[in-house]
Design an enzyme around this catalytic site. Structure first.
Site, mmCIF file in Angstrom:
data_model
loop_
_atom_site.group_PDB
_atom_site.id
_atom_site.type_symbol
_atom_site.label_atom_id
_atom_site.label_comp_id
_atom_site.label_asym_id
_atom_site.label_seq_id
_atom_site.Cartn_x
_atom_site.Cartn_y
_atom_site.Cartn_z
ATOM 1 N N GLU A 53 0.832 -1.212 0.000
ATOM 2 C CA GLU A 53 0.000 0.000 0.000
ATOM 3 C C GLU A 53 0.866 1.261 0.000
ATOM 4 O O GLU A 53 1.804 1.380 0.777
ATOM 5 C CB GLU A 53 -0.928 0.006 1.230
ATOM 6 C CG GLU A 53 -1.889 -1.168 1.292
ATOM 7 C CD GLU A 53 -2.908 -1.186 0.144
ATOM 8 O OE1 GLU A 53 -3.025 -0.181 -0.579
ATOM 9 O OE2 GLU A 53 -3.582 -2.229 -0.017
ATOM 10 N N HIS A 79 -1.306 -5.494 2.353
ATOM 11 C CA HIS A 79 -2.509 -6.327 2.330
ATOM 12 C C HIS A 79 -2.169 -7.676 1.710
ATOM 13 O O HIS A 79 -1.447 -7.732 0.707
ATOM 14 C CB HIS A 79 -3.597 -5.675 1.463
ATOM 15 C CG HIS A 79 -4.625 -4.924 2.237
ATOM 16 N ND1 HIS A 79 -4.911 -3.606 2.007
ATOM 17 C CD2 HIS A 79 -5.471 -5.322 3.235
ATOM 18 C CE1 HIS A 79 -5.882 -3.213 2.829
ATOM 19 N NE2 HIS A 79 -6.231 -4.236 3.578
ATOM 20 N N CYS A 85 -7.789 -1.300 8.072
ATOM 21 C CA CYS A 85 -6.403 -1.382 7.596
ATOM 22 C C CYS A 85 -5.918 0.014 7.227
ATOM 23 O O CYS A 85 -4.823 0.427 7.608
ATOM 24 C CB CYS A 85 -6.307 -2.328 6.402
ATOM 25 S SG CYS A 85 -6.575 -4.044 6.878
ATOM 26 N N ARG A 122 -17.964 -0.925 4.808
ATOM 27 C CA ARG A 122 -18.901 -1.807 4.111
ATOM 28 C C ARG A 122 -19.561 -2.766 5.102
ATOM 29 O O ARG A 122 -20.677 -3.206 4.928
ATOM 30 C CB ARG A 122 -18.101 -2.582 3.050
ATOM 31 C CG ARG A 122 -18.863 -3.276 1.973
ATOM 32 C CD ARG A 122 -17.893 -3.945 0.971
ATOM 33 N NE ARG A 122 -16.714 -4.520 1.612
ATOM 34 C CZ ARG A 122 -16.683 -5.726 2.199
ATOM 35 N NH1 ARG A 122 -17.749 -6.483 2.226
ATOM 36 N NH2 ARG A 122 -15.562 -6.180 2.745
HETATM 37 N N1 PCA Z 1 -8.559 -6.343 6.801
HETATM 38 C C1 PCA Z 1 -9.485 -5.248 6.990
HETATM 39 C C2 PCA Z 1 -9.395 -4.910 8.449
HETATM 40 C C3 PCA Z 1 -8.724 -6.069 9.095
HETATM 41 C C4 PCA Z 1 -8.133 -6.828 7.993
HETATM 42 O O1 PCA Z 1 -7.362 -7.814 8.091
HETATM 43 C C5 PCA Z 1 -9.227 -4.088 6.033
HETATM 44 O O2 PCA Z 1 -8.775 -4.330 4.900
HETATM 45 O O3 PCA Z 1 -9.485 -2.942 6.377
#
Ligand code: PCA
Length: 210
Positions: A84, A173, A147, A94
């Site tokens: 990211e 991610h 996140c 969501r």
């Molecule tokens: N993914 C979520 C929050 C916790 C996670 O592992 C996100 O992409 O915001």
């Protein structure tokens, strides 16, 4: 010695597991030349209460005094590991978080800057991951859920000098696991492949700074 804190998230959204949790543990358990790694698992709870992911992150930083913080989370729509680049000052959910709260159009930090760029060497990290044959991309949005919130709070804390030990931080991610995809559909990646890619990307953190 360089100190790196790795965070993962607890399960959320009805799934019994979160690959980022397993990954944070696995990465921190390995032996890293010239670096000490610690890990913590963050709750999927937003806001600034004591139970929130931001508060848990601050506590882990206070305790471990890391130089670098790398936060990990799951993106069930991702087929690649996503490095990211940007966190934005927006929470817009969501689904509800694990405290049952679902926010719309809310600033994470009132009057904070609109966005922060990751200070991790994201391109080198992505390249290292791809170099191992693991699909990886640079991503320009960490979303608008927790996140993104943790990434924003981390980068804001560094920018305003609140997290004094930390010079560098950002967010990765990872895709969901095949067993999660078999329940709810979508792309997935084996944990051992995610681990190979994320491990390679972490090695780029050690050479220039360690
Ligand atoms: N993914 C979520 C929050 C916790 C996670 O592992 C996100 O992409 O915001």
């Amino acid at each position: 010695m360089l100190k790196i804190l790795v965070t993962g998230f607890e399960p959320f959204g009805g799934s019994p597991v979160n690959p980022s949790e397993m990954l944070a543990r696995a990465i921190a358990e390995e032996c890293w030349p010239g670096a000490i790694l610690s890990h913590t698992i963050l709750p999927v709870i937003g806001g600034d209460g004591a139970q929130s992911c931001s508060a848990a992150l601050r506590r882990a930083i206070d305790f471990n005094k890391p130089n670098i913080v790398v936060c990990l989370g799951e993106n069930a729509k991702a087929s690649h590991i996503l490095f990211e680049r940007v966190a934005i000052n927006l929470r817009d959910d969501r689904i509800a978080d694990n405290a049952g709260v679902q926010c719309q159009d809310q600033a994470i930090i009132v009057d904070g800057p609109n966005a922060y760029f990751s200070s991790l060497p994201v391109r080198a990290m992505r390249d290292a991951c791809e170099g191992e044959g693991i699909p990886a991309l640079l991503s320009t949005s960490a979303g608008t859920f927790l996140c993104n919130e943790v990434m924003y709070v981390l980068l804001h804390g560094i920018a305003v000098g609140e997290l004094t030990s930390v010079t560098t931080g950002g967010f990765i991610h990872v895709p969901q696991l095949p067993e999660q995809a078999s329940q709810r559909g979508g792309p997935s990646m084996q944990l051992r492949h995610i681990l190979v890619g994320v491990r390679a990307s972490f090695l780029t953190l050690l050479s220039p700074l360690g």
